[in-house]
Scaffold this motif. Sequence first.
Motif, PDB file in Angstrom:
ATOM      1  N   LEU A   1       0.815  -1.089   0.029  1.00  0.00           N
ATOM      2  CA  LEU A   1       0.172   0.204   0.123  1.00  0.00           C
ATOM      3  C   LEU A   1       0.851   1.203   0.063  1.00  0.00           C
ATOM      4  O   LEU A   1       0.710   2.271  -0.630  1.00  0.00           O
ATOM      5  CB  LEU A   1      -0.636   0.091   1.298  1.00  0.00           C
ATOM      6  CG  LEU A   1      -2.133   0.358   1.423  1.00  0.00           C
ATOM      7  CD1 LEU A   1      -2.905  -0.600   0.197  1.00  0.00           C
ATOM      8  CD2 LEU A   1      -2.947   0.162   2.634  1.00  0.00           C
ATOM      9  N   LYS A   2       1.891   1.226   0.752  1.00  0.00           N
ATOM     10  CA  LYS A   2       2.592   2.324   1.238  1.00  0.00           C
ATOM     11  C   LYS A   2       3.641   2.460  -0.431  1.00  0.00           C
ATOM     12  O   LYS A   2       3.858   3.693  -0.643  1.00  0.00           O
ATOM     13  CB  LYS A   2       3.670   1.849   1.932  1.00  0.00           C
ATOM     14  CG  LYS A   2       4.419   3.121   2.956  1.00  0.00           C
ATOM     15  CD  LYS A   2       4.871   2.818   4.050  1.00  0.00           C
ATOM     16  CE  LYS A   2       5.822   3.486   4.626  1.00  0.00           C
ATOM     17  NZ  LYS A   2       6.405   2.943   6.093  1.00  0.00           N
TER      18      LYS A   2
ATOM     19  N   GLN B   1       1.317   4.315  -2.952  1.00  0.00           N
ATOM     20  CA  GLN B   1       1.274   5.433  -2.770  1.00  0.00           C
ATOM     21  C   GLN B   1       2.320   6.409  -3.689  1.00  0.00           C
ATOM     22  O   GLN B   1       2.299   7.317  -3.874  1.00  0.00           O
ATOM     23  CB  GLN B   1       1.084   5.762  -1.436  1.00  0.00           C
ATOM     24  CG  GLN B   1      -0.126   5.327  -0.560  1.00  0.00           C
ATOM     25  CD  GLN B   1      -1.675   5.704  -1.338  1.00  0.00           C
ATOM     26  OE1 GLN B   1      -1.682   6.252  -2.247  1.00  0.00           O
ATOM     27  NE2 GLN B   1      -2.494   5.153  -0.742  1.00  0.00           N
TER      28      GLN B   1
ATOM     29  N   ARG C   1       2.010   6.230  -7.184  1.00  0.00           N
ATOM     30  CA  ARG C   1       0.754   7.381  -7.538  1.00  0.00           C
ATOM     31  C   ARG C   1       1.150   8.638  -7.471  1.00  0.00           C
ATOM     32  O   ARG C   1       0.947   9.345  -8.495  1.00  0.00           O
ATOM     33  CB  ARG C   1      -0.513   7.024  -6.504  1.00  0.00           C
ATOM     34  CG  ARG C   1      -1.538   8.053  -6.624  1.00  0.00           C
ATOM     35  CD  ARG C   1      -2.721   7.991  -5.916  1.00  0.00           C
ATOM     36  NE  ARG C   1      -3.600   6.976  -6.813  1.00  0.00           N
ATOM     37  CZ  ARG C   1      -4.720   6.289  -6.255  1.00  0.00           C
ATOM     38  NH1 ARG C   1      -5.062   6.241  -4.873  1.00  0.00           N
ATOM     39  NH2 ARG C   1      -5.392   5.467  -6.904  1.00  0.00           N
ATOM     40  N   HIS C   2       1.822   9.052  -6.331  1.00  0.00           N
ATOM     41  CA  HIS C   2       2.529  10.281  -6.359  1.00  0.00           C
ATOM     42  C   HIS C   2       3.302  10.612  -7.269  1.00  0.00           C
ATOM     43  O   HIS C   2       3.573  11.808  -8.015  1.00  0.00           O
ATOM     44  CB  HIS C   2       3.398  10.173  -4.863  1.00  0.00           C
ATOM     45  CG  HIS C   2       4.036  11.390  -4.536  1.00  0.00           C
ATOM     46  ND1 HIS C   2       3.025  12.373  -4.150  1.00  0.00           N
ATOM     47  CD2 HIS C   2       5.103  12.043  -4.644  1.00  0.00           C
ATOM     48  CE1 HIS C   2       3.958  13.673  -4.127  1.00  0.00           C
ATOM     49  NE2 HIS C   2       5.148  13.062  -3.970  1.00  0.00           N
TER      50      HIS C   2
ATOM     51  N   ILE D   1      -7.764   1.680  -2.550  1.00  0.00           N
ATOM     52  CA  ILE D   1      -6.925   2.393  -3.036  1.00  0.00           C
ATOM     53  C   ILE D   1      -7.220   3.135  -4.335  1.00  0.00           C
ATOM     54  O   ILE D   1      -6.616   3.982  -4.988  1.00  0.00           O
ATOM     55  CB  ILE D   1      -5.414   1.883  -3.485  1.00  0.00           C
ATOM     56  CG1 ILE D   1      -5.564   0.773  -4.493  1.00  0.00           C
ATOM     57  CG2 ILE D   1      -4.607   1.311  -2.191  1.00  0.00           C
ATOM     58  CD1 ILE D   1      -4.070   0.087  -4.744  1.00  0.00           C
TER      59      ILE D   1
ATOM     60  N   ALA E   1       4.949   8.117   3.540  1.00  0.00           N
ATOM     61  CA  ALA E   1       3.708   7.566   2.786  1.00  0.00           C
ATOM     62  C   ALA E   1       3.243   8.812   1.839  1.00  0.00           C
ATOM     63  O   ALA E   1       2.247   8.466   1.394  1.00  0.00           O
ATOM     64  CB  ALA E   1       2.548   7.251   3.691  1.00  0.00           C
ATOM     65  N   ASP E   2       3.765   9.989   1.964  1.00  0.00           N
ATOM     66  CA  ASP E   2       3.358  11.121   1.205  1.00  0.00           C
ATOM     67  C   ASP E   2       3.342  10.641  -0.273  1.00  0.00           C
ATOM     68  O   ASP E   2       3.989   9.967  -0.917  1.00  0.00           O
ATOM     69  CB  ASP E   2       4.051  12.093   1.263  1.00  0.00           C
ATOM     70  CG  ASP E   2       3.601  12.914   2.448  1.00  0.00           C
ATOM     71  OD1 ASP E   2       2.632  12.447   3.183  1.00  0.00           O
ATOM     72  OD2 ASP E   2       4.352  13.809   2.832  1.00  0.00           O
TER      73      ASP E   2
END
Length: 534
Positions: free
Chosen positions: A131-132, A135, A138-139, A169, A533-534
Amino acid sequence: MSSIADEVSRRRTFAIISHPDAGKSTMTEALALHARVINEAGAIHGKAGRKSTVSDWMEMEKARGISVSSTALQFNYTSSGAAEDAEPSVINLVDTPGHADFSEDTYRVLTAVDAAVMLIDAAKGLEPQTLKLFQVCRHRGIPVITVINKWDRPGRTPLELLDEISERIGLTPTPLFWPVGIAGDFRGLRDVRKDEYVHFTRTAGGAKIAPEEHLSTDAALDREGDVWAEAVEETELMTEMGQGHDQEMFLAGQTSPVIFTSAILNFGVRQLLEALVELAPAPHSRTAIDESERAVTDPFSAVVFKVQAGMDAAHRDRLAFMRIVSGEFERGMVVQHAQTGKPFATKYAMTVVGRDRETVETAYPGDVVGLVNANALAPGDTLYDGAKVQFPPIPSFAPEHFAVVRADSAGKYKQFRKGIEQLGTEGVVQLLRNDVRGDASPVMAAVGPMQFEVVVARMKTEFNVDVQVERLGYSVARRTDAASADELNRQRGVEVFERNDGALLALFSDKWRLQYIEKEHPSLSLEPLVAAAD
Ligand SMILES: Nc1nc2c(ncn2[C@@H]2O[C@H](COP(=O)(O)OP(=O)(O)OP(=O)(O)O)[C@@H](O)[C@H]2O)c(=O)[nH]1
């Protein structure tokens, strides 16, 4: 000779993101087997009992059975539908450390890839580390192909697994290859777009490529009966809901093509390679700090994303791994190092597969090249030829663990300093200093405490210094400025440091302390750092 544009178009550079144990090493090996880099599974990443693995560079990795360091594996792959005289695709698989404590390394690796494979254990579904890392993708706008692995073992239903992905997600899964047979009874895949059945036959110990048989829908129904009908029904349900593959939406990070696999049986692995070649983006231009675009066909440029040392006791050296962004790289060319403005000679350029190194003569955008004894290079640095370019630095994560490090014996101070400096430059930990503590006992800042263990192990093996680590009671860091530093240093539970990249950081015992100080002294400059996680 082919042009740079041709070389770029046949390249695919990706990483596998997964939670530990989902099967990343096994999948890497299966991919290498399909690309015929190895003849039998077990040669590269094989674990217990098999040959030693590529990523077992450090004793610690072996002891814990996890991958601490990153490597890049390059192989050629000829797609099944390719014309006979077509050049093979060049696949660069950049390995990522699986453990959460090394998420900063993984983040750096993800700056070097154009696509990611999100590998999920069919029995476990989405796990925290996946998940992390998702992210992060995605970022950064990295398109993601989803692979549901271990289908040969009992697990959840396909629809349940895909629902979890879209609900948790917000990524819309679009099936490409759907399992025929429930988890634990993996017979083959329905190729959703071709509407055909790919039946696999197991090989002894999963050591060889699993033979495939391609059957029409009717033949599949004859052979598998209800099991086939169910696969058809489920995929049609998804297509009716608009979950068919759409290349634009995939590249925009809105949808994710899905393939079910068993890495250990080599089922679905060829399909994954085909999907990478067909769907994953080729290397593309990159935006520089000044907002200009460096096109892949521009003169040579590259970004260092990983610096590593001690990969082999026999070669006591550092390797800086760069991802080529533009132009052709030729070994021996003298390039410019944007950060120092100094020339950098690339005489010792390598590709690395575990401990084996090969000299690389030429490389193209998307490729990863290791530069030997690159002491001046740090992660995030730019190398270029021709018109100057500098790419944005890789952000450091917000550290959450802090510890003082000092040499056991004062006599070893010189080696200690040298070693700590080096590990700081490599980004193993961030290094913090202030006048009060002095140079003999710098503070290490890390995202995960295992980074400290790496420092202890490497200080001993590479620099022959035993070090002591003493954890500090801080848990939050903020970036501050010189004007605020004095006031902050007067506060209880706060200490200001200069980080090795020159940034001023204030450490706080906990977030309540921070909140209190922010409230009492609103004029102080306290900026959050990039969170993991940003
Ligand atoms: N049954 C089954 N087992 C698998 C499959 N893929 C991997 N495994 C097993 O799952 C375990 C973990 O696999 P690895 O490939 O080491 O997983 P990893 O994700 O690389 O783990 P880390 O190195 O901790 O990141 C091993 O025991 C593998 O043999 C699969 O498709 N089916």
